[in-house]
Write an enzyme that holds these catalytic residues in place. Structure first.
Site, mmCIF file in Angstrom:
data_model
loop_
_atom_site.group_PDB
_atom_site.id
_atom_site.type_symbol
_atom_site.label_atom_id
_atom_site.label_comp_id
_atom_site.label_asym_id
_atom_site.label_seq_id
_atom_site.Cartn_x
_atom_site.Cartn_y
_atom_site.Cartn_z
ATOM 1 N N LEU A 119 0.890 -1.155 0.000
ATOM 2 C CA LEU A 119 0.000 0.000 0.000
ATOM 3 C C LEU A 119 0.927 1.204 0.000
ATOM 4 O O LEU A 119 1.768 1.347 0.901
ATOM 5 C CB LEU A 119 -0.900 -0.034 1.238
ATOM 6 C CG LEU A 119 -2.135 0.871 1.259
ATOM 7 C CD1 LEU A 119 -3.054 0.579 0.081
ATOM 8 C CD2 LEU A 119 -2.902 0.698 2.564
ATOM 9 N N ASP A 120 0.809 2.054 -1.014
ATOM 10 C CA ASP A 120 1.742 3.171 -1.187
ATOM 11 C C ASP A 120 1.861 4.028 0.076
ATOM 12 O O ASP A 120 0.931 4.119 0.869
ATOM 13 C CB ASP A 120 1.285 4.079 -2.332
ATOM 14 C CG ASP A 120 1.288 3.360 -3.669
ATOM 15 O OD1 ASP A 120 2.023 2.373 -3.797
ATOM 16 O OD2 ASP A 120 0.553 3.813 -4.563
ATOM 17 N N ILE A 121 2.987 4.704 0.195
ATOM 18 C CA ILE A 121 3.247 5.556 1.348
ATOM 19 C C ILE A 121 2.184 6.647 1.499
ATOM 20 O O ILE A 121 1.830 7.051 2.610
ATOM 21 C CB ILE A 121 4.668 6.172 1.246
ATOM 22 C CG1 ILE A 121 5.059 6.832 2.567
ATOM 23 C CG2 ILE A 121 4.771 7.133 0.066
ATOM 24 C CD1 ILE A 121 6.511 7.213 2.645
#
Length: 243
Positions: A119-121
């Site tokens: 899950l992207d930053i």
């Protein structure tokens, strides 16, 4: 048919991950056609019957899976560019008070705990961390088709054919994307359901049709919902839950 490595075959059958398979083989916990096989690198035919010893199954049953509502600013995996991994949020004081599993945190639950997917930053929502290779394979294996659902807030003007393209008609990295389900949730928010997880996929898909993602939240993986889990807190996957 050529024989294949026993550990690979065990993973294909969903018995465990390849890493776990090597551990079980070395411990003498694997039987092939009723005979214990304890040599790493052993090969089997597809027709042969593979059975795990009760001790291996007991070990598997003690492995935990954790559901985290990841905030912005944490990376899914290893620390990078000064940002902390999401796993640093798995502390006793951050366990959700309403965790229905009734499992009490133990330091051993952190051993081998790894994210099953990313899950992207800049994204928030449901992130799965697990000690169980079977669950990791189910969620991120090559043939995984588990649905992942997102709420995506966007800005910009959608191209005339954009919604159809988001559903089926875009390519990334020279490869056609699998069909998705995308529709408007409200005037500035889309709902996405995907069956794959390329790096920054939703953001890149939106870029291709004239939209910029300004907020992204994962709310479901398979049959497991984020629900009321507060941001920055976590809970265990219950025995009666599955993806």
């Amino acid at each position: 048919m050529e024989p294949i490595r026993l550990s690979k075959r065990m993973a294909e059958l969903g018995l465990c991950s390849r890493r776990e398979a090597d551990e079980y083989i070395a411990r003498g916990w694997v039987k092939v056609d009723g005979v214990v096989v304890d040599q790493l690198g052993s090969k089997v035919l597809l027709s042969q019957r593979i059975v795990l010893d009760a001790q291996a199954k007991a070990t598997q049953s003690q492995r935990v899976t954790i559901l985290l509502n990841k905030p912005v600013g944490y990376v899914s995996g290893q620390a990078e560019q000064g940002y902390k991994p999401a796993a640093t949020l798995i502390t006793p004081d951050r366990q959700w008070r309403e965790d229905p599993s009734r499992i009490r945190f133990q330091p051993g639950h952190m051993k081998g705990l790894a994210p099953a997917g990313r899950l992207d930053i800049d994204s928030v929502g449901l992130l799965v961390l697990t000690q169980d290779g079977r669950i990791a394979k189910q969620l991120i294996g090559e043939d995984s088709g588990v649905e992942k659902e997102y709420l995506v807030r966007v800005a910009g003007k959608l191209s005339p054919d954009g919604l159809r393209q988001l559903n089926h008609g875009l390519s990334l990295d020279g490869q056609a994307l699998k069909p998705a389900k995308v529709w408007w949730q409200n005037e500035d928010q889309l709902r996405f359901i995907l069956r794959e997880g390329k790096k920054r996929q939703i953001r890149r898909m939106c870029d291709l049709v004239g939209l910029k993602v300004v907020g992204l939240k994962r709310i479901r993986i398979g049959k497991v919902m984020l629900g009321n889990l507060p941001q920055g807190q976590w809970r265990y996957l219950s025995a009666d839950e599955s993806f």
